[in-house]
Write an enzyme that holds these catalytic residues in place. Structure first.
Site, PDB file in Angstrom:
ATOM      1  N   LYS A 182      -9.172   3.326  -2.686  1.00  0.00           N
ATOM      2  CA  LYS A 182      -9.504   2.490  -1.527  1.00  0.00           C
ATOM      3  C   LYS A 182     -10.925   2.793  -1.056  1.00  0.00           C
ATOM      4  CE  LYS A 182      -7.414   1.022   2.883  1.00  0.00           C
ATOM      5  NZ  LYS A 182      -6.291   1.264   3.811  1.00  0.00           N
ATOM      6  N   GLU A 223       0.838  -1.195   0.000  1.00  0.00           N
ATOM      7  CA  GLU A 223       0.000   0.000   0.000  1.00  0.00           C
ATOM      8  C   GLU A 223       0.879   1.253   0.000  1.00  0.00           C
ATOM      9  OE1 GLU A 223      -3.826   1.703   2.593  1.00  0.00           O
ATOM     10  OE2 GLU A 223      -2.610   0.051   3.342  1.00  0.00           O
ATOM     11  N   SER A 273      20.870  -1.198  34.056  1.00  0.00           N
ATOM     12  CA  SER A 273      20.670  -1.126  35.506  1.00  0.00           C
ATOM     13  C   SER A 273      20.903  -2.439  36.232  1.00  0.00           C
ATOM     14  CB  SER A 273      19.244  -0.658  35.794  1.00  0.00           C
ATOM     15  OG  SER A 273      18.311  -1.653  35.408  1.00  0.00           O
ATOM     16  N   GLY A 274      20.895  -3.542  35.501  1.00  0.00           N
ATOM     17  CA  GLY A 274      20.961  -4.835  36.160  1.00  0.00           C
ATOM     18  C   GLY A 274      19.596  -5.451  36.366  1.00  0.00           C
ATOM     19  N   ILE A 298      15.559  -6.485  34.712  1.00  0.00           N
ATOM     20  CA  ILE A 298      15.125  -7.272  33.558  1.00  0.00           C
ATOM     21  C   ILE A 298      14.767  -6.391  32.359  1.00  0.00           C
ATOM     22  CG2 ILE A 298      12.651  -7.395  34.118  1.00  0.00           C
ATOM     23  CD1 ILE A 298      12.910 -10.439  33.386  1.00  0.00           C
ATOM     24  N   CYS A 326      -5.680  -3.424   1.929  1.00  0.00           N
ATOM     25  CA  CYS A 326      -5.460  -3.524   3.373  1.00  0.00           C
ATOM     26  C   CYS A 326      -6.736  -3.643   4.201  1.00  0.00           C
ATOM     27  CB  CYS A 326      -4.628  -2.327   3.848  1.00  0.00           C
ATOM     28  SG  CYS A 326      -3.853  -2.603   5.473  1.00  0.00           S
TER      29      CYS A 326
END
Length: 714
Positions: free
Chosen positions: A114, A45, A361-362, A364, A175
């Protein structure tokens, strides 16, 4: 008897406003399609402009430049001999439409606007375009004079029509039309259209591909026919990543599928199909035949005196139908590893950056962000080793290496473009510092390990000198407002340091490229929703690859990455308690994210989904969760959690107006920029909804509820 035809669709990595680059990628896709013997080529598109131009679509320059590029494409001799379906904006009677232009041998056959526009979530197509609300109606379109000179045409059909070749009929939809209840492909198939194209600009969300594939396969299974789906792929300049997966399906079965995530700028998917299979499939369904024979929808045929299929007198035993195959899906963990990584690569190569900087930062979240960058480096290495010339050119330019250099492992790239920094204070733990250093060593980033206590104490001392007051932490007897201020100054100073280091680290390392690094944010979607971040802290960055991903999915990704990349260190991040480390650690107290928030990350995901996707306010959310969470929780506990969520969501709405631009991966993203449009000054108590919730709780507990203040009507 068979009637074979080779068809081509494609994934193109188009970039908003990159007219010449977009043109060249379109031309390359046509060359590849022709080389494979295709007689029809379908593209994404708005492929000439790029899908994500947004308000640039309101500039008439775009229509002008689109025609200039389009003429350069269709007048090239190598584009002759194949039916082309190309997308661009067109101005007709002073109305701007999102169109498909079908052409053959340098002549425009017709222009198809469209019909149904995407106008929710991330999409605002009706801000830029007008839908064609006249199905099956065709008007005359006067071509611009400069186009007339090239094509030798003055007027071409404009509207909802189909192409009628000597041996088959081709129709186009775009689309969003696939996602509507009455998709145009249904009416087209009932009117005898055998090949239907869909040109799309569909973005990636976790677990979304299944829905798209189901719609395509179910449509062709019910109606029969050949369906060609084309899509954009890549980051074309905004928060979305378009995830390719171009597809060719026949009678409900997939015969060809492109990749979902890839660094290839041009990917052409081809298949040879038997039109007789379509005719036999359709004719065998009596109910379909009855509907087709009585339908009132009739499309105007644009006759083209050519055969698209292989001519019968030229039977070639080497040409045979492409066999069907199973749809390929990635797991959500693989999607996180691939989608944001490809998005990051497009971003860095197109902004002429020299790399990325991440405060590590350590925890997750920053670990997940780092692993996505590492995954990016891994993808780039694989493409480079496979000989992808564009990737080799880009990676050599970004890293400043010679034209002969070929990276052999991800660390070869991350050591040059990825920079991490642990910004510790007296509140930081030895464990998070060690995890950051070890992870950096494993992924090969250039790592800085620093303490910023002197900077923090300087700022607090300045405040004390100016006011005569010294704030202290809550655990030492301070107030809540003092406690928050002391936490926030650490977080905001980390943002200042991040940008300082991002600007100067390339200089420190002797990089002759004067460009700086892009700062990466690492706040997940749940924290953004809850507002559990400091405004303008180190979550304020240039871009954020995990800002649309839930904590739960990030944990799944880290577990996956631990095995995929053989990094056991990642398991330490999974088992660690999430903490901001902004308050002092004592023998009896360690700061915890979930304790601070008053809700778990799993609960936040549920709240976010109900609020955004199911459009729940406080009262309807409470009623839904009352059924889902009882008897595990009492009605009072459910009510308290819902009220608490909406209170903090409301008071922190202002933070969401300045969220770092994030990779959009989740339907409940609170991104205030175009996706989640809500006011940022609202009553956080939701008093009327709260009273109605309390009434239900009282009813469940057999107690009298609060009286609602209802005005009488005389």
């Amino acid at each position: 008897m068979s009637q074979l035809i080779t068809l081509a669709t494609c994934n193109l990595n188009q970039w908003a406003l990159d007219f010449e680059g977009n043109r060249d990628r379109i031309l390359e896709s046509i060359r590849i399609a022709k080389k494979r013997g295709a007689r029809l080529r379908v593209g994404p598109e708005l492929e000439i402009t790029g899908y994500g131009c947004l308000d640039h679509f309101l500039e008439n320059d775009l229509c002008l430049h689109s025609w200039e590029m389009y003429v350069q494409i269709i007048k090239r001799p190598e584009t002759f001999g194949i039916l082309l379906d190309i997308g661009m904006p067109v101005l007709h009677k002073n109305i701007r439409y999102n169109c498909r232009l079908l052409s053959l041998d340098g002549k425009i056959l017709f222009i198809r606007p469209k019909l149904w526009l995407a106008n929710d979530g991330n999409y605002r197509e009706m801000r830029f375009f007008t839908p064609w609300l006249k199905p099956t109606v065709v008007e005359d379109f006067v071509l611009p004079p400069e186009i007339q000179e090239v094509t030798g045409q003055k007027i071409v059909p404009f509207g909802d029509a189909v192409v009628n070749a000597l041996d088959t009929c081709v129709g186009a939809e775009t689309c969003e039309e696939l996602f509507t209840p009455q998709s145009p492909n249904i009416a087209m198939s009932l009117d005898g259209v055998e090949i239907i194209t869909n040109s799309s600009g569909s973005h990636h969300e976790l677990r979304k591909l299944n829905k798209r594939m189901d719609l395509i396969l179910n449509a062709t299974k019910r109606c029969g026919g050949v369906y060609l789906y084309a899509n954009q792929r890549g980051c074309d300049g905004d928060r979305l990543y378009y995830d390719g997966s171009a597809l060719i399906a026949v009678n409900g079965k997939v015969v060809a599928q492109g990749s979902q995530f890839s660094l290839k700028d041009v990917e052409v998917v081809t298949a040879t199909v038997d039109l007789e299979e379509v005719r036999s499939y359709r004719a065998a369904i009596m109910s379909r035949c009855l509907q087709a024979s009585t339908t009132d929808v009739r499309y105007q045929r644009i006759d083209v005196p050519i055969e698209l299929a292989v001519k019968k007198e030229r039977f070639d035993p080497t040409i045979m139908p492409t066999k069907s195959k199973a749809v390929a899906y990635h797991t959500p963990q693989e999607e996180i590893a691939l989608g944001p990584a490809c998005w990051l690569w497009d971003y860095i190569r197109r902004c002429n950056g020299t790399g990325y900087f991440l405060p590590l930062s350590g925890g997750i979240d920053s670990c997940a962000t780092a692993m996505i960058v590492y995954s990016m480096c891994n993808i780039v290495v694989n493409e480079a080793l496979e000989g992808n010339e564009q990737v080799l050119k880009d990676v050599r330019r970004i890293t400043g290496n010679t034209d002969e250099w070929v990276p052999q492992k991800p660390q070869d790239i991350s050591s040059k473009i990825f920079h991490t920094c642990y910004m510790g204070t007296e509140n930081s733990s030895k464990e998070t510092r060690n995890r950051s250093s070890e992870l950096s060593e494993k992924i090969g980033s250039y790592h800085v390990n620093l303490n910023m206590d002197s900077l923090v104490s300087s700022v607090t001392s300045l405040f004390e000198v100016a006011t005569g007051k010294k704030p202290i932490y809550k655990i030492f007897g301070g107030s809540q407002i003092e406690n928050l201020a002391l936490q926030n100054i650490q977080a905001r100073l980390r943002m200042v340091l991040a940008y300082l280091f991002a600007q100067l680290l390339p200089w420190v390392r002797g990089n002759k490229n004067l460009g700086g690094l892009l700062v990466l944010g690492s706040a997940n979607v749940d924290e953004c929703l809850r507002g559990y971040l400091t405004k303008y802290d180190c979550s304020s960055a240039d871009i954020n690859p995990i800002g649309g991903i839930s904590k739960t999915d990030l944990k799944g990704f880290i577990a996956y990455a631990s095995e995929k990349f053989e990094m056991p260190i990642l398991n330490d991040f999974l088992t660690a308690t999430p903490t901001a480390e902004l308050e002092p650690i004592t023998e009896t107290y360690v700061q915890s994210d979930e304790a601070d928030m008053g809700m778990t990350y799993e609960e936040l995901s549920v709240f976010g989904y109900l609020r955004k996707v199911e459009k729940c306010g406080p009262y309807s959310m409470f009623l839904k969760l009352l059924h889902q969470w009882t008897p595990k929780l009492t009605p009072s506990q459910v009510a308290e959690k819902v009220k608490r969520f909406f209170f903090f969501y409301a008071i922190n709405r202002h933070k969401q107006t300045v969220l770092t631009p994030s990779y959009h991966a989740e339907q409940y993203s609170p991104d205030d920029n175009r996706f989640d449009l809500r006011p940022f000054l609202i009553n956080p108590r939701f008093p009327w909804a709260g009273k109605k919730i309390d009434q239900v709780v009282a009813q469940c507990e057999g107690k009298p509820g609060p009286e609602l203040d209802v005005l009488s009507v005389d």
